[in-house]
Design a protein around this motif. Structure first.
Motif, mmCIF file in Angstrom:
data_model
loop_
_atom_site.group_PDB
_atom_site.id
_atom_site.type_symbol
_atom_site.label_atom_id
_atom_site.label_comp_id
_atom_site.label_asym_id
_atom_site.label_seq_id
_atom_site.Cartn_x
_atom_site.Cartn_y
_atom_site.Cartn_z
ATOM 1 N N LYS A 122 0.709 -1.134 -0.032
ATOM 2 C CA LYS A 122 -0.195 0.042 -0.045
ATOM 3 C C LYS A 122 0.728 1.251 -0.111
ATOM 4 N N GLN A 123 1.707 1.267 0.701
ATOM 5 C CA GLN A 123 2.873 2.307 0.873
ATOM 6 C C GLN A 123 3.493 2.548 -0.563
ATOM 7 N N ALA A 124 3.697 1.547 -1.197
ATOM 8 C CA ALA A 124 4.348 1.695 -2.491
ATOM 9 C C ALA A 124 3.423 2.097 -3.512
ATOM 10 N N ALA A 125 2.097 1.744 -3.318
ATOM 11 C CA ALA A 125 1.216 2.332 -4.038
ATOM 12 C C ALA A 125 0.712 3.858 -4.108
ATOM 13 N N LEU A 126 1.074 4.208 -2.871
ATOM 14 C CA LEU A 126 0.600 5.685 -2.475
ATOM 15 C C LEU A 126 1.762 6.656 -2.905
ATOM 16 N N GLN A 127 3.124 6.186 -3.306
ATOM 17 C CA GLN A 127 4.123 7.118 -3.850
ATOM 18 C C GLN A 127 3.646 7.555 -5.256
ATOM 19 N N ASP A 128 4.540 8.603 -5.319
ATOM 20 C CA ASP A 128 4.231 9.136 -6.863
ATOM 21 C C ASP A 128 5.309 8.471 -8.151
ATOM 22 N N SER A 129 6.053 7.540 -7.558
ATOM 23 C CA SER A 129 6.813 6.954 -8.510
ATOM 24 C C SER A 129 5.766 5.589 -9.304
ATOM 25 N N PRO A 130 6.164 5.408 -10.398
ATOM 26 C CA PRO A 130 5.385 4.141 -11.086
ATOM 27 C C PRO A 130 5.217 2.874 -10.084
ATOM 28 N N PHE A 131 4.227 2.423 -10.136
ATOM 29 C CA PHE A 131 3.913 1.191 -9.124
ATOM 30 C C PHE A 131 4.275 -0.130 -9.987
ATOM 31 N N LYS A 132 4.953 -1.017 -9.447
ATOM 32 C CA LYS A 132 5.165 -2.164 -10.082
ATOM 33 C C LYS A 132 4.274 -3.242 -9.218
ATOM 34 N N PRO A 133 3.081 -3.833 -10.039
ATOM 35 C CA PRO A 133 2.340 -4.738 -9.313
ATOM 36 C C PRO A 133 3.131 -5.992 -8.857
ATOM 37 N N LEU A 134 2.391 -6.772 -7.987
ATOM 38 C CA LEU A 134 2.967 -7.945 -7.490
ATOM 39 C C LEU A 134 2.182 -9.151 -8.160
ATOM 40 N N PHE A 135 2.881 -9.950 -8.412
ATOM 41 C CA PHE A 135 2.536 -11.147 -9.163
ATOM 42 C C PHE A 135 2.910 -12.322 -8.434
ATOM 43 N N LEU A 136 1.908 -13.026 -8.077
ATOM 44 C CA LEU A 136 2.260 -14.325 -7.055
ATOM 45 C C LEU A 136 1.680 -15.496 -7.908
ATOM 46 N N ASP A 137 2.734 -16.231 -8.588
ATOM 47 C CA ASP A 137 2.360 -17.260 -9.381
ATOM 48 C C ASP A 137 2.269 -18.644 -8.466
ATOM 49 N N ASN A 138 2.609 -18.512 -7.339
ATOM 50 C CA ASN A 138 2.651 -19.826 -6.519
ATOM 51 C C ASN A 138 1.486 -19.700 -5.590
ATOM 52 N N VAL A 139 0.451 -18.656 -5.880
ATOM 53 C CA VAL A 139 -0.728 -18.621 -4.944
ATOM 54 C C VAL A 139 -1.854 -18.919 -6.073
ATOM 55 N N LYS A 140 -2.852 -19.645 -5.796
ATOM 56 C CA LYS A 140 -4.238 -19.576 -6.512
ATOM 57 C C LYS A 140 -5.365 -19.206 -5.501
ATOM 58 N N ILE A 141 -6.250 -18.454 -6.149
ATOM 59 C CA ILE A 141 -7.695 -17.998 -5.710
ATOM 60 C C ILE A 141 -8.723 -18.511 -6.141
ATOM 61 N N LYS A 142 -9.485 -19.178 -5.378
ATOM 62 C CA LYS A 142 -10.969 -19.827 -6.135
ATOM 63 C C LYS A 142 -12.080 -19.141 -5.265
ATOM 64 N N ILE A 143 -13.028 -18.416 -6.396
ATOM 65 C CA ILE A 143 -14.029 -17.914 -5.770
ATOM 66 C C ILE A 143 -15.207 -18.475 -5.901
ATOM 67 N N THR A 144 -16.181 -18.908 -4.963
ATOM 68 C CA THR A 144 -17.396 -19.754 -5.134
ATOM 69 C C THR A 144 -18.270 -18.594 -4.826
ATOM 70 N N SER A 145 -18.922 -18.148 -5.890
ATOM 71 C CA SER A 145 -19.995 -17.074 -5.846
ATOM 72 C C SER A 145 -21.572 -17.861 -6.204
ATOM 73 N N LYS A 146 -22.289 -18.044 -5.178
ATOM 74 C CA LYS A 146 -23.654 -18.609 -5.488
ATOM 75 C C LYS A 146 -24.714 -17.576 -5.199
ATOM 76 N N LEU A 147 -26.022 -17.878 -6.039
ATOM 77 C CA LEU A 147 -27.182 -16.833 -5.710
ATOM 78 C C LEU A 147 -28.138 -18.091 -5.397
ATOM 79 N N ASP A 148 -29.250 -17.593 -4.560
ATOM 80 C CA ASP A 148 -30.467 -18.127 -4.324
ATOM 81 C C ASP A 148 -31.302 -17.347 -5.026
ATOM 82 N N ILE A 149 -32.526 -17.870 -5.708
ATOM 83 C CA ILE A 149 -33.456 -16.987 -6.347
ATOM 84 C C ILE A 149 -34.851 -17.627 -5.973
#
Length: 520
Positions: free
Chosen positions: A255-282
């Protein structure tokens, strides 16, 4: 200029007319603060549980209104000769199994809905991808970094970097509900602040106020404002920090890096995977407007109608079981509706034109009761002379509270379609209660957009002249503290008498209103 001309003509007429017409005084005097209080206390009682649309409390409120109409011997012109105009609503809820799962090389961890993730919109889907932290919603990335986002789930600090220190309510809402969706990304996980007004806890509180706990409603066949075309969740900082646990970098450092005026370098995490289960009831549920009809006495004019309305639903109770009684919003308007209906019945002389009294449901969910009515009117809209809508009559807003002045009511929309209607309103007020008619929210471009926010709008957009009577936003708006003990019953009585007098003039006008507006 046209409105000024109408008011000049009106002011001259006031020299000769400064009191209520004797022929309607019996009805006028029957509108009393004591009777309003009786209705108000019943409608806000705990047994009605905040009158949430389709819930038991809303049904009890509908039955109470119908019983009053029955007692008055108003005609039942609803479904199957009853006082109800039923219609279906489609209710969408987030399935509690909705979750975010973090997967490392040798372990997994699941985070649950409401505990660590919330959303004001949702999609029925399961998505997964590797991770990237991309800064704030306005953080710019170079083309090489942007190309690497393909197929990833991105973590985003809420809002624009430039307003991170703005703690105002408006800025907080803009930040919490800001969107970032880079091309090719699978989902966006928004990280709120750890402290201050823009936290996960406050986001959860705000979103719960939208009615998500009890389901987001829509009329069947319409587009749901809840269902999203991509996955965007607000998550806890703890979830984001857990994702970083093997990266050697902390969330604070990113967050501190993203707040700086200098260009922000994104952080890529290739050894972490996110799974999102998004379910709706109607679910399809049923609700109902409550309609009571008074037939006019003139052979021709009785084919036309004046509609007087107030919504009787509110927002129910929260997940902790705390009831939102909705005394001002809108037990106050509903109580006035019942008293005005009774005034028309008690008055020995009856109006020439028919009058329809409607307790609207589903207003808090998206003006659904009035939307359904204008699509299925009991009298054609081109034979509807006007709609007088009452939504919040019993409190002072912060402006008038500071002045200790309750002798006002905000007027919205009275000159939008018919200047003649606005002139009749002013005349009615001068003949009777002499409230200050405050037009400050009458501008359609006003940022509060009150012209669009209650049931009158569905009539107005179909060309029916309207007046919206409204007391402004008070400190207890949509809170459990909107209770009947805070209601200004005498001011409610004044507004009820004003609406009755104006309604009588409209119900006896020998023609439809001239439709000349300020926009011409």
């Amino acid at each position: 200029m046209r409105r000024v001309l109408y008011l000049i003509i009106l002011s001259s007429s006031l020299l000769f007319s400064q009191s209520i017409d004797k022929s309607i005084r019996v009805g006028y005097e029957s509108i009393k603060a004591t009777d309003l209080k009786t209705h108000l206390e019943i409608l806000t009682s705990d047994s009605l549980e905040g009158r949430e649309t389709t819930f038991t409390g809303q049904k009890k409120a509908a039955n109470y209104i119908a019983a009053h109409f029955r007692k008055l011997k108003l005609d039942a012109m609803g479904d199957s000769g009853a006082y109800f105009q039923h219609f279906d609503v489609e209710v969408t809820k987030v399935n509690p199994k909705t979750a975010v799962e973090i997967e490392w090389t040798n372990s997994k961890k699941k985070f649950a809905w409401k505990e660590h993730l919330i959303a004001e919109t949702a999609k029925d889907t399961v998505v997964s991808g590797q991770v990237a932290f991309v800064g704030f919603t306005d953080t710019e990335l170079d083309s090489t970094s942007s190309a690497k986002l393909e197929g990833r789930i991105i973590f985003v600090f809420i809002g624009k970097k430039s307003i991170t220190n703005d703690t105002s309510k408006a800025a907080t809402l803009r930040r919490l509900f800001a969107i970032r969706r880079d091309p090719g990304t699978v989902a966006s996980l928004m990280i709120p602040d750890e402290n201050g007004p823009a936290t996960f806890h406050n986001a959860k509180k705000i979103i719960s106020g939208f009615g998500i706990d009890n389901g987001i409603m829509k009329l069947p066949g319409s587009i749901s404002r809840f269902r999203a075309n991509f996955v965007r969740l607000i998550i806890t900082p703890e979830l984001a920090e857990e994702t970083l646990k093997n990266s050697g970098v902390t969330l604070s450092q990113i967050k501190q890096a993203a707040l700086q005026d200098s260009p922000f370098k994104p952080l890529f995490l290739d050894n972490v995977k996110i799974k999102i289960t998004s379910k709706l009831d109607i679910e399809i549920k049923q609700t109902e407007n409550v309609v009571g009809f008074l037939h006019g006495t003139d052979p021709d004019l009785k084919k036309q109608v004046l509609v007087i309305s107030a919504h009787y639903d509110h927002i129910g109770k929260n997940e902790e079981g705390k009831i939102f009684p909705g005394a001002d919003d809108n037990a106050s308007g509903t109580s006035a509706l019942l008293e005005i209906a009774e005034a028309f019945i008690k008055n020995p002389l009856k109006p020439k034109r028919s009058v329809l009294f409607i307790g609207m449901t589903g207003e808090e969910k998206g003006l659904f009761g009035s939307q359904y009515y204008v699509s299925n009117p009991l009298v054609p809209l081109n034979q509807t002379i006007a709609n007088l809508n009452m939504d919040m009559l019993g409190r002072m807003d912060t402006t008038y509270e500071a002045m200790k002045d309750s002798n006002y009511i905000y007027i919205v929309g009275s000159d939008k379609i018919s200047l003649e209607l606005d002139s009749l309103l002013v005349l009615s007020n001068n003949e009777t209660v002499k409230l200050k008619l405050d037009y400050r929210y009458n501008d359609e471009s006003d940022p509060e957009r009150f012209y669009y926010r209650s049931d009158h709008y569905n009539f107005a957009k179909n060309g029916v002249p309207i007046v919206f009577f409204f007391d402004g936003i008070n400190r207890d708006y949509h809170q459990p503290t909107d209770t009947p003990d805070k209601i200004l019953l005498n001011r409610m009585e004044k507004v009820g008498k004003l609406v009755y007098n104006l309604g009588w003039k409209l119900a006896n006008l020998n023609r439809m209103l001239n439709k000349t507006s300020t926009r011409e």
